[in-house]
Design a protein around this motif. Structure first.
Motif, short mmCIF file in Angstrom:
data_model
loop_
_atom_site.label_atom_id
_atom_site.label_comp_id
_atom_site.label_asym_id
_atom_site.label_seq_id
_atom_site.Cartn_x
_atom_site.Cartn_y
_atom_site.Cartn_z
N TYR A 72 -3.05 -5.72 -3.27
CA TYR A 72 -1.65 -6.14 -3.23
C TYR A 72 -1.52 -7.61 -3.61
CZ TYR A 72 3.20 -6.04 -1.59
OH TYR A 72 4.58 -6.08 -1.53
N LEU A 115 -1.95 -8.24 -7.32
CA LEU A 115 -0.73 -7.89 -8.07
C LEU A 115 0.35 -8.94 -7.87
CD1 LEU A 115 -0.74 -4.07 -7.35
CD2 LEU A 115 -0.79 -5.10 -9.63
N GLU A 116 0.43 -9.49 -6.68
CA GLU A 116 1.38 -10.58 -6.43
C GLU A 116 1.02 -11.80 -7.29
OE1 GLU A 116 4.12 -11.18 -3.90
OE2 GLU A 116 4.23 -9.09 -4.53
N ARG A 168 2.09 -11.49 -10.74
CA ARG A 168 3.55 -11.45 -10.90
C ARG A 168 3.96 -10.20 -11.72
NH1 ARG A 168 1.90 -16.19 -12.64
NH2 ARG A 168 2.73 -15.87 -14.74
N PRO A 181 8.44 -4.77 -12.74
CA PRO A 181 8.70 -3.39 -13.15
C PRO A 181 8.82 -3.30 -14.67
CG PRO A 181 10.07 -3.95 -11.28
CD PRO A 181 9.41 -5.23 -11.71
N LEU A 226 -0.95 1.00 -6.26
CA LEU A 226 0.06 -0.02 -5.96
C LEU A 226 0.81 -0.46 -7.21
CD1 LEU A 226 -1.92 -2.14 -3.36
CD2 LEU A 226 0.18 -0.87 -2.91
N ALA A 227 0.09 -0.56 -8.33
CA ALA A 227 0.75 -0.93 -9.58
C ALA A 227 1.80 0.11 -9.95
CB ALA A 227 -0.28 -1.09 -10.69
N ARG A 278 4.79 -0.18 -7.74
CA ARG A 278 5.62 -1.35 -8.03
C ARG A 278 6.37 -1.21 -9.35
NH1 ARG A 278 3.39 -6.40 -5.30
NH2 ARG A 278 4.25 -7.54 -7.08
N TRP A 330 2.53 -8.52 3.81
CA TRP A 330 1.83 -7.60 2.91
C TRP A 330 1.25 -6.42 3.68
CZ3 TRP A 330 -1.46 -11.53 -0.44
CH2 TRP A 330 -0.58 -12.28 -1.23
N GLU A 381 3.88 -3.93 4.48
CA GLU A 381 4.29 -3.21 3.28
C GLU A 381 3.25 -2.14 2.92
OE1 GLU A 381 6.61 -2.25 -0.18
OE2 GLU A 381 6.97 -3.03 1.83
N LEU A 404 4.05 1.91 2.57
CA LEU A 404 3.73 2.72 1.41
C LEU A 404 2.80 3.88 1.78
CD1 LEU A 404 3.20 -0.19 -1.14
CD2 LEU A 404 5.05 1.51 -1.20
#
Length: 305
Positions: free
Chosen positions: A121, A124-125, A128, A131, A151-152, A155, A259, A262, A266
């Motif tokens: 996570y 990926l943050e 940045r 979508p 996760l990708a 998102r 995080w 979250e 999920l």
């Protein structure tokens, strides 16, 4: 209690009897139900100058608490990072690095999801990822990588590509939601992507950077090292971003907790499903390490004391 350790660099792992530890101030004593086996720990066993305590993420039931602990009590199911001996029947966790396992999840879920999921996570943050963008994940079948793929997708990535060392892993990676799966040695990694999440490092950094579209971002979170040529960044206005979970956990605990919440959300919705490659007894710790060393795992490798 039983405990796994070793005596010299690269030396064999062996079982021993040891006293059950006592929790100090701010600590919890946990009866271990599951302990994750990670590449950084495996590498330290084979490379560190001095033997280390075999720790890492674990989950289990709280059996005692030290002075000053206020958030947990005996009987709670928790997960956290163990910086001492974690390959054991009992282990000590610091309260600040421990979190509850929610209803509907068990110790195996927690070990497979939380720490590896937080790394995925966070990467990926750092990238940045927006979508509609595309992302390529190296070590896509690993404990972190298989969650990064999911996760990708969750998102809103338009295209998700997994990269692996062995073509036998391709079906597994596609089952996670990847649009395609490539091998490290392929002549081409397909159409350029907006982001690459790299957990391998070393010589793989060059093709990973080449896989980026102009203005793309490469997030490096591997302990494998490697070198990048500045010119390769300049010609495509590309970026390389380093990510380390420990800095977030220590320096931004509120973000770490956000995080984590979250991830569990999920998980509860079924958007992220941690996969466990195998469950090994403590006596089988050496076999579990061998799975990681040979990159044979599909998902998380777990010890079950």
């Amino acid at each position: 209690m039983r405990r796994v350790r070793y005596e010299s660099t690269g030396g064999p792992l062996f079982m021993e009897e040891a006293p059950v530890p006592e929790p100090g101030p701010g600590e919890l004593l946990v009866r271990c139900a599951a302990a994750g086996v990670t590449l950084p720990v495996v590498r330290k066993v084979t490379e560190a100058a001095e033997p280390i305590a075999l720790g890492g993420e674990l989950a289990g039931e709280v059996v005692a608490v030290g002075e000053g602990v206020s958030r947990f009590r005996a009987g709670d199911l928790v997960t956290g990072m163990c910086f001492g001996h974690g390959y054991a029947d009992f282990a000590v966790l610091n309260e600040a690095m421990t979190s509850p396992v929610p209803e509907g999840a068990d110790a195996l879920d927690a070990v497979a999801l939380v720490r590896s999921g937080l790394v995925a996570y966070g990467a990926l943050e750092a990238a940045r990822l927006a979508p509609g963008e595309s992302v390529l994940v190296t070590a896509a079948a690993s404990g972190v990588g298989h969650l990064a793929v999911q996760l990708a997708r969750a998102r809103g990535a338009r295209r998700v590509i997994g990269a692996v060392s062995d073509p036998a892993k391709a079906d597994f990676v596609r089952s996670l939601g990847a649009d395609d799966c490539i091998q490290y040695g392929d002549d081409s990694w397909g159409d350029p992507v907006d982001c690459v999440l790299d957990a391998v490092g070393g010589d793989l950094l060059t093709p990973a950077l080449a896989a980026l579209a102009p203005h793309g971002r490469l997030v490096a979170y591997s302990s494998g090292g490697g070198t990048i040529q500045a010119y390769d960044l300049l010609v495509g206005a590309k970026s390389v971003i380093g990510f380390q979970m420990a800095l977030i956990a220590r320096g931004r605990p509120e973000l770490y907790e956000q995080w984590r919440q979250e991830l569990w959300r999920l998980f509860a919705e079924g958007a992220v499903k941690p996969a466990v490659h195998g469950e090994f007894a403590l006596e089988e710790a050496a076999q579990a390490h061998a799975v990681i060393e040979t990159r044979a795992n599909l998902g998380k490798v777990v010890l079950r004391p």
